[in-house]
Design a protein around this motif. Structure first.
Motif, PDB file in Angstrom:
ATOM      1  N   VAL A 262     -50.517  -6.275 -13.570  1.00  0.00           N
ATOM      2  CA  VAL A 262     -51.553  -6.520 -14.577  1.00  0.00           C
ATOM      3  C   VAL A 262     -52.645  -5.484 -14.403  1.00  0.00           C
ATOM      4  O   VAL A 262     -53.200  -5.328 -13.314  1.00  0.00           O
ATOM      5  CB  VAL A 262     -52.147  -7.934 -14.450  1.00  0.00           C
TER       6      VAL A 262
ATOM      7  N   ALA B   6     -44.979 -11.744 -15.966  1.00  0.00           N
ATOM      8  CA  ALA B   6     -43.674 -12.161 -15.443  1.00  0.00           C
ATOM      9  C   ALA B   6     -42.694 -12.467 -16.576  1.00  0.00           C
ATOM     10  O   ALA B   6     -41.473 -12.342 -16.395  1.00  0.00           O
ATOM     11  CB  ALA B   6     -43.840 -13.376 -14.537  1.00  0.00           C
TER      12      ALA B   6
ATOM     13  N   ASP C 289     -51.950 -23.042  -8.911  1.00  0.00           N
ATOM     14  CA  ASP C 289     -51.077 -22.004  -8.374  1.00  0.00           C
ATOM     15  C   ASP C 289     -50.294 -22.606  -7.208  1.00  0.00           C
ATOM     16  O   ASP C 289     -50.828 -22.817  -6.121  1.00  0.00           O
ATOM     17  CB  ASP C 289     -51.921 -20.813  -7.910  1.00  0.00           C
TER      18      ASP C 289
ATOM     19  N   ARG D 194     -56.512 -14.817 -13.977  1.00  0.00           N
ATOM     20  CA  ARG D 194     -55.540 -14.332 -12.994  1.00  0.00           C
ATOM     21  C   ARG D 194     -54.169 -14.984 -13.188  1.00  0.00           C
ATOM     22  O   ARG D 194     -53.146 -14.297 -13.258  1.00  0.00           O
ATOM     23  CB  ARG D 194     -56.033 -14.592 -11.574  1.00  0.00           C
ATOM     24  N   ASN D 195     -54.154 -16.299 -13.279  1.00  0.00           N
ATOM     25  CA  ASN D 195     -52.869 -16.993 -13.344  1.00  0.00           C
ATOM     26  C   ASN D 195     -52.158 -16.783 -14.665  1.00  0.00           C
ATOM     27  O   ASN D 195     -50.936 -16.588 -14.693  1.00  0.00           O
ATOM     28  CB  ASN D 195     -53.078 -18.479 -13.061  1.00  0.00           C
TER      29      ASN D 195
ATOM     30  N   LEU E 172     -56.648  -9.691  -9.719  1.00  0.00           N
ATOM     31  CA  LEU E 172     -55.418  -9.783 -10.503  1.00  0.00           C
ATOM     32  C   LEU E 172     -54.207  -9.462  -9.630  1.00  0.00           C
ATOM     33  O   LEU E 172     -54.334  -8.830  -8.576  1.00  0.00           O
ATOM     34  CB  LEU E 172     -55.468  -8.819 -11.690  1.00  0.00           C
ATOM     35  N   ASP E 173     -53.052  -9.889 -10.092  1.00  0.00           N
ATOM     36  CA  ASP E 173     -51.821  -9.646  -9.356  1.00  0.00           C
ATOM     37  C   ASP E 173     -51.180  -8.342  -9.810  1.00  0.00           C
ATOM     38  O   ASP E 173     -51.521  -7.774 -10.861  1.00  0.00           O
ATOM     39  CB  ASP E 173     -50.867 -10.823  -9.561  1.00  0.00           C
ATOM     40  N   ASN E 174     -50.229  -7.873  -9.019  1.00  0.00           N
ATOM     41  CA  ASN E 174     -49.506  -6.651  -9.346  1.00  0.00           C
ATOM     42  C   ASN E 174     -48.847  -6.792 -10.719  1.00  0.00           C
ATOM     43  O   ASN E 174     -48.321  -7.849 -11.066  1.00  0.00           O
ATOM     44  CB  ASN E 174     -48.434  -6.361  -8.295  1.00  0.00           C
TER      45      ASN E 174
ATOM     46  N   SER F 122     -52.521 -14.186 -16.774  1.00  0.00           N
ATOM     47  CA  SER F 122     -52.066 -12.793 -16.893  1.00  0.00           C
ATOM     48  C   SER F 122     -50.835 -12.544 -16.037  1.00  0.00           C
ATOM     49  O   SER F 122     -49.906 -11.832 -16.452  1.00  0.00           O
ATOM     50  CB  SER F 122     -53.196 -11.833 -16.512  1.00  0.00           C
ATOM     51  N   ARG F 123     -50.794 -13.128 -14.838  1.00  0.00           N
ATOM     52  CA  ARG F 123     -49.628 -12.953 -13.961  1.00  0.00           C
ATOM     53  C   ARG F 123     -48.362 -13.497 -14.618  1.00  0.00           C
ATOM     54  O   ARG F 123     -47.301 -12.854 -14.617  1.00  0.00           O
ATOM     55  CB  ARG F 123     -49.866 -13.665 -12.633  1.00  0.00           C
ATOM     56  N   GLU F 124     -48.471 -14.693 -15.201  1.00  0.00           N
ATOM     57  CA  GLU F 124     -47.278 -15.311 -15.775  1.00  0.00           C
ATOM     58  C   GLU F 124     -46.874 -14.656 -17.092  1.00  0.00           C
ATOM     59  O   GLU F 124     -45.682 -14.575 -17.409  1.00  0.00           O
ATOM     60  CB  GLU F 124     -47.501 -16.812 -15.958  1.00  0.00           C
TER      61      GLU F 124
ATOM     62  N   ARG G  61     -46.357 -21.089 -15.583  1.00  0.00           N
ATOM     63  CA  ARG G  61     -45.310 -20.508 -16.432  1.00  0.00           C
ATOM     64  C   ARG G  61     -45.247 -21.228 -17.772  1.00  0.00           C
ATOM     65  O   ARG G  61     -45.154 -20.590 -18.828  1.00  0.00           O
ATOM     66  CB  ARG G  61     -43.963 -20.582 -15.697  1.00  0.00           C
TER      67      ARG G  61
END
Length: 411
Positions: free
Chosen positions: A56, A36, A213, A28-29, A52-54, A31-33, A387
């Motif tokens: 992805v 971004a 996170d 999750r983390n 998952l976050d938006n 893929s999100r970064e 990040r």
């Protein structure tokens, strides 16, 4: 050849349980970064599926999920056995093994074979099934994250008389890792173990540390610390996590009113439940499970001290999550823990309940020690971010892509 600015990444995870264990948290983390940073990320996962976050995309590759509650070790209906991976997964269970990594890798191979031109790089999250070698044969660059060699878990479980079912894929993972052009791991200690136990050359291994996170794990001044509360995260019957040593330390802490909260599921007939009963800790130890990230962060914030009693850690997300909450920390010197926590924890040798009890007593009885460790934890946590993890991962992707392009350009 002009390098692609935006990479198209297939991130594979044979399991992605959202709130416990590291796989779902990592996927999750990261893929999100990666998204971004402007990259296109598609997570391809078996069940349980990650949250998952938006931005992805999630592609589900269903499995037989033969060990899922409420009916583990079930016999699937004949109509469920539609393809070779299904039969392999079922046969492995019947023969006392765990076939999910192999079966998922073959499902992923077949899926990617139909979509090979849609991705620039395939990133595997410690599945290391033989199907990955087929993905390489398709012409797709493949890199894998190995959080630590599962051979360590297998060795500790064998010494404790545990079920070896869950480790019978270790040989496959070693064979696949040795044949991949690049491997990522999460610490220098994990890299050294991968080189020693899996025989992967160190020059092929990149280190990309993990993080907490920070939107979830943060100081919470509105949450009161509960006097005597110790929080630990540990799979109850997993020797690697050293929970038995922490439990053996608890009788030495009871006179101070200490109470332990373990984030993990207690198996009623397992060795941990027996140890709790043998030590008379039923009124001193609580087990909780199924917590969301926010609930876990709140629990850390309520503790006077967090404890990581592991006998090996490739990284330890719980340690960094506790530090990011500003919670004083006691940890062992096992594996990557000294590398991760620095001077932000009281460190003790692993598998030594008496010394562990002494360190926990020091923190619980001394407010100045707690204040010092809390400040050190927050400062240390600043050195980790998802990040930065994503940026270092992209650098490894590009190195892999450059190396993969050389033969084609020469030809």
């Amino acid at each position: 050849m002009t390098p692609r600015t935006t990479l198209r990444i297939a991130l594979l995870s044979y399991r992605g349980k959202p709130f416990c264990g590291g796989q779902g948290v990592y996927v999750r983390n990261l893929s999100r970064e990666l998204a971004a940073l402007g990259h296109s990320v598609e997570v391809i996962s078996g069940p349980p599926y990650p949250v998952l976050d938006n931005g992805v995309r999630l592609t589900r590759l269903p499995s037989l999920d033969l060990f899922a509650e409420p009916n583990p070790f079930r016999t699937p209906a004949l109509r469920e056995l539609r393809a070779l991976p299904d039969w392999l997964e079922f046969a492995a269970m019947r023969r006392g093994g765990f076939g999910e990594p192999l079966a998922f890798s073959l499902r992923a191979l077949w899926h990617l074979a139909r979509r090979r031109h849609e991705f620039d790089v395939v990133h595997d999250n410690q599945c290391l099934g033989y199907g990955l070698l087929g993905v390489r044969a398709l012409g797709l660059p493949v890199i894998a994250t190995v959080h630590h060699p599962i051979a360590i878990d297998a060795e500790l479980s064998r010494e404790a008389g545990g079920d070896q079912r869950w480790y019978r894929f270790v040989r496959m993972q070693h064979q696949v890792a040795r044949r991949l052009p690049a491997v990522l791991t999460v610490s220098g200690a994990a890299r050294d173990q991968i080189t020693t136990r899996m025989d992967v050359p160190p020059e092929r291994i990149g280190v990309t540390p993990l993080a907490a996170d920070r939107a979830t794990f943060r100081p919470r001044p509105d949450v009161d610390r509960v006097p005597g509360r110790i929080v630990a995260i540990a799979s109850a019957d997993e020797p690697l996590k050293g929970l038995d040593h922490l439990l053996r330390a608890m009788p030495m802490l009871r006179e101070r009113g200490a109470r332990l909260v373990v984030v993990g599921r207690l198996k009623e007939d397992g060795p941990t439940a027996k140890l709790v009963a043998d030590l008379g800790l039923e009124s001193t130890v609580d087990f909780v499970h199924g917590l969301t990230g926010d609930e876990l962060a709140g629990l850390f914030a309520s503790a006077e001290v967090a404890c990581v009693p592991s006998v090996f850690e490739g990284f330890s997300l719980p340690a960094v999550e506790a530090m990011t909450c500003g919670t004083p920390l006691v940890a062992t010197t096992a594996g990557a823990l000294p590398e991760v926590v620095g001077d932000a924890a009281l460190l003790v040798p692993p598998a030594n309940p008496a010394v562990l009890a002494g360190a926990l007593t020091t923190v619980l009885r001394d407010s100045a020690t707690r204040a010092r460790l809390a400040a050190a934890s927050l400062a240390r946590a600043e050195s980790f971010s998802w990040r930065a993890t994503a940026e270092k991962t992209v650098t490894r992707y590009r190195t892999l892509l450059d190396a993969s392009a050389v033969p084609a350009e020469v030809a």
